[in-house]
Design a protein around this motif. Structure first.
Motif, mmCIF file in Angstrom:
data_model
loop_
_atom_site.group_PDB
_atom_site.id
_atom_site.type_symbol
_atom_site.label_atom_id
_atom_site.label_comp_id
_atom_site.label_asym_id
_atom_site.label_seq_id
_atom_site.Cartn_x
_atom_site.Cartn_y
_atom_site.Cartn_z
ATOM 1 N N LEU A 51 15.012 56.604 54.182
ATOM 2 C CA LEU A 51 15.582 57.517 55.175
ATOM 3 C C LEU A 51 16.778 58.297 54.653
ATOM 4 O O LEU A 51 17.530 58.881 55.431
ATOM 5 C CB LEU A 51 15.980 56.723 56.427
ATOM 6 C CG LEU A 51 14.835 56.003 57.138
ATOM 7 C CD1 LEU A 51 15.340 55.302 58.388
ATOM 8 C CD2 LEU A 51 13.710 56.972 57.503
ATOM 9 N N ASP A 52 16.937 58.328 53.338
ATOM 10 C CA ASP A 52 18.088 59.025 52.761
ATOM 11 C C ASP A 52 18.089 60.520 53.055
ATOM 12 O O ASP A 52 19.147 61.159 53.063
ATOM 13 C CB ASP A 52 18.137 58.811 51.251
ATOM 14 C CG ASP A 52 18.689 57.439 50.887
ATOM 15 O OD1 ASP A 52 18.857 56.617 51.805
ATOM 16 O OD2 ASP A 52 18.949 57.188 49.699
ATOM 17 N N SER A 53 16.917 61.092 53.313
ATOM 18 C CA SER A 53 16.851 62.520 53.617
ATOM 19 C C SER A 53 17.241 62.809 55.061
ATOM 20 O O SER A 53 17.479 63.962 55.437
ATOM 21 C CB SER A 53 15.442 63.057 53.353
ATOM 22 O OG SER A 53 14.489 62.416 54.194
ATOM 23 N N ILE A 54 17.324 61.750 55.888
ATOM 24 C CA ILE A 54 17.629 61.908 57.314
ATOM 25 C C ILE A 54 19.010 61.367 57.654
ATOM 26 O O ILE A 54 19.753 61.965 58.436
ATOM 27 C CB ILE A 54 16.563 61.190 58.171
ATOM 28 C CG1 ILE A 54 15.168 61.742 57.857
ATOM 29 C CG2 ILE A 54 16.876 61.328 59.656
ATOM 30 C CD1 ILE A 54 14.060 60.970 58.531
ATOM 31 N N LEU A 55 19.348 60.216 57.056
ATOM 32 C CA LEU A 55 20.606 59.549 57.351
ATOM 33 C C LEU A 55 21.507 59.548 56.118
ATOM 34 O O LEU A 55 21.018 59.551 54.987
ATOM 35 C CB LEU A 55 20.355 58.105 57.779
ATOM 36 C CG LEU A 55 19.507 57.883 59.034
ATOM 37 C CD1 LEU A 55 19.220 56.395 59.212
ATOM 38 C CD2 LEU A 55 20.202 58.443 60.270
ATOM 39 N N GLU A 56 22.807 59.514 56.353
ATOM 40 C CA GLU A 56 23.767 59.388 55.255
ATOM 41 C C GLU A 56 23.994 57.894 55.008
ATOM 42 O O GLU A 56 24.773 57.247 55.699
ATOM 43 C CB GLU A 56 25.082 60.077 55.605
ATOM 44 C CG GLU A 56 26.087 60.065 54.456
ATOM 45 C CD GLU A 56 27.382 60.773 54.812
ATOM 46 O OE1 GLU A 56 28.393 60.494 54.129
ATOM 47 O OE2 GLU A 56 27.381 61.584 55.752
ATOM 48 N N VAL A 57 23.273 57.355 54.032
ATOM 49 C CA VAL A 57 23.296 55.921 53.745
ATOM 50 C C VAL A 57 24.146 55.665 52.510
ATOM 51 O O VAL A 57 24.033 56.379 51.506
ATOM 52 C CB VAL A 57 21.871 55.379 53.520
ATOM 53 C CG1 VAL A 57 21.900 53.889 53.242
ATOM 54 C CG2 VAL A 57 20.984 55.680 54.734
ATOM 55 N N SER A 58 25.010 54.640 52.575
ATOM 56 C CA SER A 58 25.856 54.279 51.439
ATOM 57 C C SER A 58 25.659 52.814 51.080
ATOM 58 O O SER A 58 25.537 51.962 51.962
ATOM 59 C CB SER A 58 27.334 54.530 51.770
ATOM 60 O OG SER A 58 27.575 55.899 52.021
ATOM 61 N N LEU A 59 25.621 52.541 49.789
ATOM 62 C CA LEU A 59 25.539 51.176 49.288
ATOM 63 C C LEU A 59 26.913 50.733 48.788
ATOM 64 O O LEU A 59 27.691 51.569 48.320
ATOM 65 C CB LEU A 59 24.517 51.095 48.148
ATOM 66 C CG LEU A 59 23.068 51.366 48.509
ATOM 67 C CD1 LEU A 59 22.217 51.408 47.241
ATOM 68 C CD2 LEU A 59 22.526 50.312 49.461
ATOM 69 N N PRO A 60 27.228 49.422 48.850
ATOM 70 C CA PRO A 60 26.448 48.340 49.449
ATOM 71 C C PRO A 60 26.354 48.515 50.962
ATOM 72 O O PRO A 60 27.245 49.102 51.582
ATOM 73 C CB PRO A 60 27.228 47.077 49.073
ATOM 74 C CG PRO A 60 28.635 47.551 48.887
ATOM 75 C CD PRO A 60 28.517 48.934 48.314
ATOM 76 N N LEU A 61 25.270 47.988 51.517
ATOM 77 C CA LEU A 61 24.909 48.271 52.894
ATOM 78 C C LEU A 61 24.703 46.985 53.679
ATOM 79 O O LEU A 61 24.029 46.067 53.218
ATOM 80 C CB LEU A 61 23.600 49.073 52.895
ATOM 81 C CG LEU A 61 22.797 49.149 54.184
ATOM 82 C CD1 LEU A 61 23.479 50.082 55.166
ATOM 83 C CD2 LEU A 61 21.385 49.621 53.896
ATOM 84 N N VAL A 62 25.294 46.905 54.873
ATOM 85 C CA VAL A 62 24.962 45.869 55.846
ATOM 86 C C VAL A 62 23.970 46.499 56.810
ATOM 87 O O VAL A 62 24.308 47.456 57.507
ATOM 88 C CB VAL A 62 26.201 45.382 56.620
ATOM 89 C CG1 VAL A 62 25.799 44.368 57.686
ATOM 90 C CG2 VAL A 62 27.211 44.759 55.668
ATOM 91 N N PRO A 63 22.726 46.024 56.867
ATOM 92 C CA PRO A 63 21.732 46.647 57.743
ATOM 93 C C PRO A 63 21.991 46.319 59.213
ATOM 94 O O PRO A 63 22.824 45.479 59.556
ATOM 95 C CB PRO A 63 20.405 46.022 57.293
ATOM 96 C CG PRO A 63 20.708 45.186 56.098
ATOM 97 C CD PRO A 63 22.170 44.904 56.100
ATOM 98 N N GLY A 64 21.202 46.972 60.067
ATOM 99 C CA GLY A 64 21.186 46.637 61.479
ATOM 100 C C GLY A 64 21.904 47.640 62.355
ATOM 101 O O GLY A 64 22.992 48.116 62.011
ATOM 102 N N PHE A 65 21.277 47.963 63.498
ATOM 103 C CA PHE A 65 21.856 48.860 64.483
ATOM 104 C C PHE A 65 22.066 48.171 65.832
ATOM 105 O O PHE A 65 22.945 48.571 66.595
ATOM 106 C CB PHE A 65 20.956 50.078 64.691
ATOM 107 C CG PHE A 65 20.798 50.945 63.471
ATOM 108 C CD1 PHE A 65 21.826 51.787 63.057
ATOM 109 C CD2 PHE A 65 19.618 50.939 62.737
ATOM 110 C CE1 PHE A 65 21.685 52.597 61.944
ATOM 111 C CE2 PHE A 65 19.465 51.748 61.625
ATOM 112 C CZ PHE A 65 20.501 52.577 61.222
ATOM 113 N N ASP A 66 21.242 47.190 66.163
ATOM 114 C CA ASP A 66 21.292 46.526 67.469
ATOM 115 C C ASP A 66 22.280 45.374 67.477
ATOM 116 O O ASP A 66 22.301 44.566 66.538
ATOM 117 C CB ASP A 66 19.912 45.966 67.829
ATOM 118 C CG ASP A 66 18.975 47.017 68.404
ATOM 119 O OD1 ASP A 66 19.428 48.139 68.695
ATOM 120 O OD2 ASP A 66 17.790 46.697 68.583
#
Length: 307
Positions: A51-66
């Motif tokens: 989803l890098d083309s949609i969201l601005e994602v940075s590593l290191p990453l803690v996943p989860g939205f809920d």
């Protein structure tokens, strides 16, 4: 604090349980002591780098939205909440890096609402993303009382919530699912049909005049079949098929919305909405949660129990 971290892109094997610094709530944010975190397919796609083309994602990453938990502290300017308040939310921010698979998460106030009193921590953690997606999809197609709504993949996380919201609005619901999930759909109040070849004919056996609105949670030919059945072909929303807009329908990209979260909480507390939990796992088994999600055979939600 303990958190699940991906230091590189990859599959379940990229997830590590680590000790990291506890976040601080900034202006307009609160610090939540996490009780439970919902696991969604989008979490896997974020970690995989899809989803890098949609969201601005940075590593290191803690996943989860809920998330569901208790407010530990409030940041500057926060008047809506106080320490000790029980909340739930869809914590998606402009930069995706500090997610909810952790003992604490900093959440902007526009991403949270007060937890439904009638739901357990696990159920509340499983509701935000699927609930917002279902609610916003149904709102987009204008599902109303006394109409017939077709929900594809109706036994899944989004689908099962969409079924309940549509029924609460007074609609009739036909839901597609494998035969093993038909009794589950009947228990929600939907009329189940088997997906696959011949779906349009099977739906017409139940609704000879077609359907009024449709929500696609599975992709494939669901949008095409829906438009064969719809009285107005524009009244279809898809959460997975970007080509739906080219066919005159609506693609839904879920947005955090405190009023929508509050509406979901009201439906739950009125007894019109619940969250079916397929599996509860400890935080340390987040990789196993990803593997279960990958099977595509989850009924309802997978949740990580944290606090």
């Amino acid at each position: 604090m303990r958190a699940v971290v991906a230091r590189r892109y990859g599959g379940p094997e990229a997830l590590e349980l680590m000790e990291i610094d506890k976040p601080e709530p900034g202006a307009g944010s609160v610090l939540i002591r996490v009780k439970a975190a919902g696991v969604n397919p989008v979490d896997r796609h974020v970690v995989a780098g899809h989803l890098d083309s949609i969201l601005e994602v940075s590593l290191p990453l803690v996943p989860g939205f809920d998330v569901a938990g208790v407010i530990e502290a409030v940041g500057p300017g926060v008047t809506e909440f106080s320490a000790g308040d029980e909340v739930f939310g869809y914590v998606r921010t402009e930069q995706v890096q500090h997610g909810t698979y952790a003992e604490f998460v900093a959440a902007p106030v526009h991403t949270i609402a007060r937890k439904p009193a009638s739901l357990t921590w696990q159920q509340a953690a499983g509701l935000p993303l699927v609930g917002l997606t279902a609610l916003q999809s149904l709102s987009r197609v204008g599902a109303r009382s006394e109409e017939t709504v077709l929900v594809h993949a109706a036994a899944g996380g989004v689908g099962s919530v969409a079924v309940q919201i549509a029924l609460a609005r007074g609609a009739r619901v036909i839901g597609t699912a494998s035969e093993r999930n038909h009794e589950f759909l009947r228990s929600l109040g939907a009329e189940p049909v088997v997906y696959g070849d011949g779906l349009a004919e099977r739906v017409r056996e139940l609704a000879p005049e077609g359907v009024d609105a449709a929500v696609d949670c599975v992709g494939g030919d669901a949008v095409v079949v829906s438009q064969e059945l719809l009285k107005d072909p524009s009244r279809v929303a898809s959460i997975v098929d970007p080509e739906v807009t080219q066919r005159g329908g609506h693609q839904v990209w879920t947005q955090p919305d405190p009023s929508d979260l509050a509406a979901l909480a009201s439906l739950a507390d009125a007894g019109d909405l619940t969250v079916h939990i397929d599996r509860v796992l400890p935080l340390a088994e987040a990789a196993d949660a990803f593997r279960l999600s990958e099977t595509g055979r989850v009924r309802g939600k997978i949740v990580l129990e944290i606090g």
